[in-house]
Motif scaffolding. Structure first.
Motif, PDB file in Angstrom:
ATOM      1  N   VAL A  73       0.842  -1.194   0.000  1.00 32.32           N
ATOM      2  CA  VAL A  73       0.000   0.000   0.000  1.00 32.32           C
ATOM      3  C   VAL A  73       0.882   1.249   0.000  1.00 32.32           C
ATOM      4  CG1 VAL A  73      -1.776   1.258   1.257  1.00 32.32           C
ATOM      5  CG2 VAL A  73      -1.837  -1.233   1.184  1.00 32.32           C
ATOM      6  N   TRP A  74       1.912   1.184   0.802  1.00 31.20           N
ATOM      7  CA  TRP A  74       2.861   2.293   0.896  1.00 31.20           C
ATOM      8  C   TRP A  74       3.569   2.500  -0.444  1.00 31.20           C
ATOM      9  CZ3 TRP A  74       6.817   2.724   5.569  1.00 31.20           C
ATOM     10  CH2 TRP A  74       7.418   3.988   5.528  1.00 31.20           C
ATOM     11  N   LEU A  75       3.988   1.360  -1.021  1.00 30.32           N
ATOM     12  CA  LEU A  75       4.675   1.452  -2.311  1.00 30.32           C
ATOM     13  C   LEU A  75       3.764   2.091  -3.352  1.00 30.32           C
ATOM     14  CD1 LEU A  75       6.613  -1.937  -2.644  1.00 30.32           C
ATOM     15  CD2 LEU A  75       7.444   0.305  -1.902  1.00 30.32           C
ATOM     16  N   THR A  76       2.494   1.654  -3.345  1.00 30.87           N
ATOM     17  CA  THR A  76       1.547   2.164  -4.334  1.00 30.87           C
ATOM     18  C   THR A  76       1.395   3.677  -4.220  1.00 30.87           C
ATOM     19  OG1 THR A  76       0.370   0.097  -4.043  1.00 30.87           O
ATOM     20  CG2 THR A  76      -0.782   1.828  -5.260  1.00 30.87           C
ATOM     21  N   ILE A  77       1.218   4.121  -2.988  1.00 32.87           N
ATOM     22  CA  ILE A  77       0.980   5.550  -2.808  1.00 32.87           C
ATOM     23  C   ILE A  77       2.223   6.357  -3.174  1.00 32.87           C
ATOM     24  CG2 ILE A  77       1.626   5.695  -0.369  1.00 32.87           C
ATOM     25  CD1 ILE A  77      -1.488   7.319  -1.416  1.00 32.87           C
ATOM     26  N   SER A  78       3.381   5.778  -2.936  1.00 31.09           N
ATOM     27  CA  SER A  78       4.601   6.485  -3.305  1.00 31.09           C
ATOM     28  C   SER A  78       4.710   6.603  -4.819  1.00 31.09           C
ATOM     29  CB  SER A  78       5.842   5.741  -2.797  1.00 31.09           C
ATOM     30  OG  SER A  78       5.673   5.411  -1.459  1.00 31.09           O
ATOM     31  N   PHE A  79       4.186   5.572  -5.472  1.00 32.88           N
ATOM     32  CA  PHE A  79       4.228   5.532  -6.921  1.00 32.88           C
ATOM     33  C   PHE A  79       3.229   6.522  -7.522  1.00 32.88           C
ATOM     34  CE2 PHE A  79       2.903   3.536 -10.958  1.00 32.88           C
ATOM     35  CZ  PHE A  79       4.140   3.529 -11.597  1.00 32.88           C
ATOM     36  N   LEU A  80       2.034   6.600  -6.876  1.00 29.05           N
ATOM     37  CA  LEU A  80       0.964   7.456  -7.391  1.00 29.05           C
ATOM     38  C   LEU A  80       1.195   8.928  -7.109  1.00 29.05           C
ATOM     39  CD1 LEU A  80      -2.246   5.427  -6.484  1.00 29.05           C
ATOM     40  CD2 LEU A  80      -1.162   5.685  -8.715  1.00 29.05           C
ATOM     41  N   GLY A  81       1.787   9.209  -5.981  1.00 26.30           N
ATOM     42  CA  GLY A  81       1.930  10.614  -5.618  1.00 26.30           C
ATOM     43  C   GLY A  81       3.217  10.851  -4.865  1.00 26.30           C
ATOM     44  N   ASP A  82       3.214  11.850  -4.059  1.00 23.31           N
ATOM     45  CA  ASP A  82       4.413  12.200  -3.324  1.00 23.31           C
ATOM     46  C   ASP A  82       4.056  12.382  -1.850  1.00 23.31           C
ATOM     47  OD1 ASP A  82       6.950  12.894  -2.648  1.00 23.31           O
ATOM     48  OD2 ASP A  82       6.704  15.003  -3.218  1.00 23.31           O
ATOM     49  N   PRO A  83       3.813  11.255  -1.147  1.00 24.06           N
ATOM     50  CA  PRO A  83       3.344  11.369   0.237  1.00 24.06           C
ATOM     51  C   PRO A  83       4.465  11.795   1.186  1.00 24.06           C
ATOM     52  CG  PRO A  83       3.778   9.080  -0.282  1.00 24.06           C
ATOM     53  CD  PRO A  83       4.076   9.857  -1.529  1.00 24.06           C
ATOM     54  N   ASP A  84       4.048  12.226   2.363  1.00 24.70           N
ATOM     55  CA  ASP A  84       5.004  12.548   3.416  1.00 24.70           C
ATOM     56  C   ASP A  84       5.361  11.251   4.142  1.00 24.70           C
ATOM     57  OD1 ASP A  84       6.281  13.203   5.759  1.00 24.70           O
ATOM     58  OD2 ASP A  84       5.165  15.086   6.012  1.00 24.70           O
ATOM     59  N   HIS A  85       6.560  10.755   3.899  1.00 22.36           N
ATOM     60  CA  HIS A  85       6.913   9.447   4.448  1.00 22.36           C
ATOM     61  C   HIS A  85       7.015   9.447   5.961  1.00 22.36           C
ATOM     62  CE1 HIS A  85       7.366   7.502   0.586  1.00 22.36           C
ATOM     63  NE2 HIS A  85       7.983   8.588   0.159  1.00 22.36           N
ATOM     64  N   GLY A  86       7.340  10.587   6.526  1.00 22.48           N
ATOM     65  CA  GLY A  86       7.391  10.701   7.986  1.00 22.48           C
ATOM     66  C   GLY A  86       6.015  10.450   8.588  1.00 22.48           C
ATOM     67  N   VAL A  87       4.998  11.037   7.948  1.00 25.52           N
ATOM     68  CA  VAL A  87       3.627  10.864   8.438  1.00 25.52           C
ATOM     69  C   VAL A  87       3.224   9.392   8.340  1.00 25.52           C
ATOM     70  CG1 VAL A  87       1.216  11.444   8.004  1.00 25.52           C
ATOM     71  CG2 VAL A  87       2.972  13.217   7.836  1.00 25.52           C
ATOM     72  N   ILE A  88       3.586   8.751   7.257  1.00 27.24           N
ATOM     73  CA  ILE A  88       3.225   7.346   7.078  1.00 27.24           C
ATOM     74  C   ILE A  88       3.909   6.475   8.133  1.00 27.24           C
ATOM     75  CG2 ILE A  88       3.438   5.366   5.529  1.00 27.24           C
ATOM     76  CD1 ILE A  88       2.946   7.200   3.215  1.00 27.24           C
ATOM     77  N   LEU A  89       5.163   6.757   8.382  1.00 26.54           N
ATOM     78  CA  LEU A  89       5.901   6.000   9.391  1.00 26.54           C
ATOM     79  C   LEU A  89       5.244   6.163  10.758  1.00 26.54           C
ATOM     80  CD1 LEU A  89       8.324   4.209   9.059  1.00 26.54           C
ATOM     81  CD2 LEU A  89       9.772   6.078   9.892  1.00 26.54           C
TER      82      LEU A  89
END
Ligand SMILES: Nc1ncnc2c1ncn2[C@@H]1O[C@H](COP(=O)(O)OP(=O)(O)OP(=O)(O)O)[C@@H](O)[C@H]1O
Ligand SMILES: [Mg+2]
Lengths: 268, 258
Positions: A139-155
């Protein structure tokens, strides 16, 4: 009969190497963690968890939120409600099965402390829940691929989700220790967890607000798992207060588990 | 008695509600003794054993194993104990070898020590053919043998066995009895076993303790037990004595009820 019972086998007992302080916990952990994989429970749990995580995220909520910002907020928002049913499925067998099979008698007459048993079992179930959570990484990989999420927030979201499952598991442990039946342990754990989550849910709070003083509503919300999960981790903040909250819940749940088990030994 | 009192239980009492399941039982066992623990159903044998092994807390009284108090120094006491609980509980989803490995680890055995302990248990109880089988698929007798093997892994000085031969076939009964006898005579262990088979007491025990309604009604050698029967009784002398000893107890009970 004489009174001088000499500890002859102090020597005998000493032939067995004294285990380190964590040896007991590790032994219990290994058995319990392994036990999840010998039954279909593990496979069912993992499949349901992963499917639900995927479906809920991509269909029910939109991954790309209205502002066009890619985030996993929707994904994490569903976690409390998935855990509500899945975590009790993990915790139900922990103690109820030991009572039912009579293996508690075996466990408690091995040279293991109650702490070894309670902590070892809890950690095994938690490790399993965290493993399931970690397997949602696509899911994380997908969202990174689709957009530019804040990885800190995801972590922070993953971290909060793991803590939340730990808190719910500790509740489930205590409930399981009080029951001989897995089914009863499951239903009770869902009910208690539901309450712990609901007190922080907006519609319920609105209901309380209509007749309760504000301080009361806030007090209820402050013990809600939901409040602590949503208001910090989902915003990408790892707040010490929320961390302390979940650690306290876990410690309290395990302590109650110990008290219940000791009460059983004394014959209620 | 001798200085090597390995099991020492004093005035154990256990109440369930207002019912006294065990009512002041003393049990002192030295190295090399094999004690047969007898009594009718519900006499309190299992409850007594559960208190000695630390599973149940006594309402009053105390027990020690190898000189370590079960209540105040449970880990040291449990390290010198091998215990086969009633019904030989085990995890059904584990394989025999996995289960034995788990118990060995829990007992603090590592590496070669663990391997030789497990091999010994498997060998002594004839479990080699079912080593890789999951416990839920075992027959009753094999399950009991796994429970016994589990109690032997660490070669403990104290063995407490709740109905060790229940459900075994005649060959296995014979083997297990001679195993118990050897462990007592040559191994210098203190062994307590409960049973409903009176011949078993004559065959393996150096001492017999009979309890009824939670109280000791006889404590002596099997020969002394046998001698209590009148000479006129030829067959089933022990059964006769057992009935006499434990019936008087139940007669008392009836009188109370009337
Ligand atoms: N947890 C419990 N709660 C209430 N009563 C109990 C409990 N455990 C045992 N008892 C009662 O205590 C008495 C003694 O039981 P125990 O199991 O010690 O008997 P026993 O001598 O081992 O019998 P058996 O030969 O059938 O195994 C019985 O009347 C039993 O019903
Ligand atoms: Mg019994």
């Amino acid at each position: 009969m004489s009174d001088e019972a000499t500890p002859v086998s102090a020597a005998v007992a000493a032939t067995v190497t004294p285990p380190g302080p964590l040896a007991g916990v590790v032994t219990v952990f290994r058995r319990e963690f392994g036990a999840y994989f010998t039954t279909p429970v593990a496979a069912i749990f993992l499949v349901i968890f992963l499917v639900m995580a995927g479906v809920l995220t991509f269909n029910v909520g939109n991954l790309i939120d209205p502002r066009g910002q890619a985030s996993l907020r929707v994904f994490f928002n569903w976690h409390p409600w998935m855990y509500l049913f899945l975590v009790p499925a993990l915790s139900m067998r922990l103690w109820a099965d030991e009572h039912r099979l009579g293996t508690l008698e075996l466990l408690t007459t091995l040279p293991l402390t109650l702490r070894d048993l309670v902590v070892g079992k809890f950690l095994a179930a938690w490790a399993f829940a965290v493993l399931a959570l970690a397997l949602t990484f696509p899911v994380w990989l997908t969202i990174s691929f689709l957009g530019d999420p804040d990885h800190g927030v995801i972590l922070a979201g993953y971290f909060g989700s793991a803590l939340l499952s730990g808190g719910l598991l500790a509740v489930g442990c205590a409930v399981s220790a009080a029951s001989r039946s897995q089914v009863v342990a499951f239903v009770l754990a869902v009910a208690v967890s539901f309450f712990m989550l609901l007190t922080g849910w907006a519609p319920v709070q609105a209901f309380f607000q209509s007749w309760m003083p504000q301080a009361g509503v806030e007090a209820l919300a402050s013990v809600s798992f939901l409040t602590h999960f949503r208001h910090s981790f989902l915003r990408g903040v790892v707040d010490l207060r929320n961390l302390v909250f979940f650690c306290t819940v876990i410690a309290a749940g395990l302590w109650i588990t110990g008290v219940l088990l000791r009460a059983k030994r004394q014959g209620r | 008695m001798s200085a090597s009192l390995l099991i020492d239980a004093r005035s154990l009492v256990r109440r369930f509600g207002s019912f006294r399941a065990v009512d002041g039982v003393d049990l002192a066992v030295s190295a090399g003794e094999v004690v047969g623990f007898l009594g009718p159903n519900g006499a309190g044998k299992t409850t007594t054993m559960r208190m000695i092994t630390g599973f149940l807390e006594p309402t009053s009284g105390r027990a020690s194993l190898c000189g370590f108090d079960v209540g105040s120094d449970p880990l040291a006491a449990k390290r010198c104990l091998g215990y086969l609980p009633e019904g030989a509980p085990a995890y059904p989803d584990m394989r025999v070898d996995e289960f034995l490995r788990f118990v060995a680890r829990a007992r603090g055995l590592r590496g070669a020590q663990a391997r030789s302990g497990i091999a010994r248990g498997i060998d002594l109880l004839g479990l080699n053919s079912v080593r890789k089988q999951s416990i839920e698929t075992l027959s009753k007798g094999y399950k009991r043998r796994v429970g016994f093997a589990q109690a032997l892994l660490h070669d403990p000085p104290v063995l407490i066995l709740d109905e060790p031969t229940d459900g075994l076939d005649p060959n296995q009964k014979h083997e297990v009895r001679s195993l118990i006898r050897t462990m007592g005579e040559q191994g210098g262990k203190a062994i307590v076993l409960s049973t409903h088979i009176l011949e078993e007491v004559e065959a393996v025990c150096t001492r017999a303790v009979v309890i009824a309604r939670g109280q000791t009604v006889f404590d002596g050698t099997p020969a002394e037990l046998d001698a209590k029967a009148p000479d006129s009784v030829r067959q089933g002398r022990l059964d006769h004595v057992f009935r006499e000893l434990t019936r008087s107890a139940s007669v008392d009970k009836k009188e109370v009820l009337v």
